[in-house]
Write a protein that holds these residues in place. Structure first.
Motif, PDB file in Angstrom:
ATOM      1  N   TYR A  84     -15.728  -3.942  42.097  1.00 16.45           N
ATOM      2  CA  TYR A  84     -16.217  -4.236  41.313  1.00 16.45           C
ATOM      3  C   TYR A  84     -16.317  -5.776  41.015  1.00 16.45           C
ATOM      4  O   TYR A  84     -16.223  -6.448  41.017  1.00 16.45           O
ATOM      5  N   TYR A  85     -15.342  -6.458  42.344  1.00 15.10           N
ATOM      6  CA  TYR A  85     -15.558  -7.808  43.012  1.00 15.10           C
ATOM      7  C   TYR A  85     -17.283  -7.878  43.174  1.00 15.10           C
ATOM      8  O   TYR A  85     -17.437  -8.922  43.159  1.00 15.10           O
ATOM      9  N   LEU A  88     -19.610  -7.334  40.051  1.00 11.46           N
ATOM     10  CA  LEU A  88     -19.633  -9.038  38.953  1.00 11.46           C
ATOM     11  C   LEU A  88     -19.787 -10.245  40.171  1.00 11.46           C
ATOM     12  O   LEU A  88     -20.515 -10.870  39.227  1.00 11.46           O
ATOM     13  N   ASP A  99     -19.146 -18.221  39.317  1.00 11.19           N
ATOM     14  CA  ASP A  99     -17.963 -17.078  39.875  1.00 11.19           C
ATOM     15  C   ASP A  99     -16.768 -17.224  39.811  1.00 11.19           C
ATOM     16  O   ASP A  99     -15.967 -16.995  40.191  1.00 11.19           O
ATOM     17  N   SER A 101     -13.935 -17.580  37.664  1.00  7.44           N
ATOM     18  CA  SER A 101     -12.211 -16.269  37.671  1.00  7.44           C
ATOM     19  C   SER A 101     -13.109 -15.003  37.644  1.00  7.44           C
ATOM     20  O   SER A 101     -12.407 -13.799  37.412  1.00  7.44           O
ATOM     21  N   LEU A 102     -14.055 -14.272  38.686  1.00 10.14           N
ATOM     22  CA  LEU A 102     -14.521 -13.063  38.942  1.00 10.14           C
ATOM     23  C   LEU A 102     -13.223 -12.544  39.754  1.00 10.14           C
ATOM     24  O   LEU A 102     -12.935 -10.724  39.353  1.00 10.14           O
ATOM     25  N   GLU A 104     -10.213 -12.996  39.098  1.00 11.09           N
ATOM     26  CA  GLU A 104      -8.530 -12.080  37.592  1.00 11.09           C
ATOM     27  C   GLU A 104      -9.804 -11.098  37.116  1.00 11.09           C
ATOM     28  O   GLU A 104      -8.716 -10.326  36.383  1.00 11.09           O
ATOM     29  N   MET A 105     -11.137 -11.567  36.773  1.00  9.00           N
ATOM     30  CA  MET A 105     -12.027  -9.892  36.487  1.00  9.00           C
ATOM     31  C   MET A 105     -11.690  -8.741  36.619  1.00  9.00           C
ATOM     32  O   MET A 105     -11.290  -7.863  36.230  1.00  9.00           O
ATOM     33  N   ASN A 108      -8.411  -7.113  37.050  1.00 12.55           N
ATOM     34  CA  ASN A 108      -7.674  -6.375  35.257  1.00 12.55           C
ATOM     35  C   ASN A 108      -8.981  -5.220  34.986  1.00 12.55           C
ATOM     36  O   ASN A 108      -8.979  -4.773  34.076  1.00 12.55           O
ATOM     37  N   MET A 109      -9.681  -5.379  35.400  1.00 14.35           N
ATOM     38  CA  MET A 109     -10.536  -4.030  35.350  1.00 14.35           C
ATOM     39  C   MET A 109      -9.760  -2.250  35.415  1.00 14.35           C
ATOM     40  O   MET A 109      -8.565  -2.221  35.839  1.00 14.35           O
TER      41      MET A 109
END
Length: 287
Positions: A84-85, A88, A99, A101-102, A104-105, A108-109
């Motif tokens: 995911y990271y 992103l 990037d 807050s990537l 943290e995003m 939360n996936m």
């Protein structure tokens, strides 16, 4: 009735504590506080409570402690998080976005963080129910002990009413002759003894005294008191029945006081009413 019970059960890996408290209520109202790990046991706990507890506002709190604190910790899918990271980062580079807050995003996936607290196995479920039954046994013993104290208090108050009834019977013998003498004295003063028709006087006196007779009230009150004690000693729940009997006792006591026409008896009746009011207050706690 109030009640309290607490139960512990463990197997070396996990320890369950079940605490049960209750306040008096006409109906059964169960409030459960469960940790998420045993949330699927709510129906079983409610079902058991409805069988084992007759009534009351009942609070049941369950706590769980694990010997290995990481046993039920959440886990992170590292490979999925990395995937995911990276995706992103690529998208952020393409659109020229920052990037910061990537990570943290990505965290939360979906399915990156999974909880191990979804369900408990069969062994843990048995430990929980064992702790519950230990608590419920203690809880019911607490209520039985309180009920026994309540029973003894109610019975002693009914016996007190019966003892007051004996006092009424002890003073009643002189009541009618005194009433007869008082009426005769009033007539003598008002019209003179020589002007009184004694036959008519006796007829009217019999009619008047019949209205003051309290024999039936005494018999019924004594019967109600014995019936009340029988209900206390019965094996089934008799709260409503005892309430009805206490109402009948009250009617007989009130009638006895109004018909007595005697200050001494009315004082005894007041003491009877005091005991009856205490009985009615205590009956609010009887099942």
């Amino acid at each position: 009735m109030t009640g309290y019970g607490i139960g512990f059960q463990e197997n070396g890996k996990v320890k369950y504590t079940v605490e049960i408290k209750s306040l008096n209520s006409k109906f059964l109202e169960v409030n459960l506080r469960l940790p998420k790990v045993v949330s699927d046991k709510e129906f079983a706990l409610r079902s058991e409570s409805s069988k084992l507890i007759e009534r009351g506002k009942v609070n049941i709190m369950v706590t769980v402690e694990y010997a290995d604190q990481t046993a039920k910790a959440s886990s992170i899918n590292a490979s999925l998080l990395t995937k995911y990271y990276n995706q992103l980062q690529e998208i952020a580079f393409q659109v020229g976005a920052k990037d910061a807050s990537l990570f943290e995003m990505a965290l939360n996936m979906p399915e990156v963080v999974t909880s191990n607290e979804d369900v408990v196995d069969e062994e843990e479920g048995k430990i929980l129910m064992d702790a519950y039954h230990i608590a419920i046994d203690q809880f019911n013993r607490f209520r039985q002990d309180e009920g026994q104290i309540l029973k003894e208090d109610l019975e002693s108050r009914v016996q007190m009413i019966l003892s007051y009834l004996k006092q009424v019977e002890g003073t009643e013998g002189s009541r009618i002759p005194l009433i007869r003498e008082r009426i005769s004295h009033y007539l003598d003063e008002a019209v003179g003894k020589e002007h009184v028709d004694m036959n008519r006087f006796e007829q009217e006196l019999i009619f008047y005294i019949d209205k003051l007779d309290i024999t039936e009230e005494k018999v019924r009150l004594r019967s109600h008191c014995h019936y009340f004690i029988d209900g206390l000693n019965a094996s089934d729940s008799n709260g409503k029945k005892l309430g009805f009997i206490s109402q009948e006792m009250g009617r007989e006591i009130n009638t006895l006081g109004s018909k007595a026409n005697d200050a001494g008896i009315q004082q005894i009746v007041v003491r009877m009413k005091e005991e009856l009011e205490k009985i009615k207050e205590q009956l609010l706690n009887v099942l």
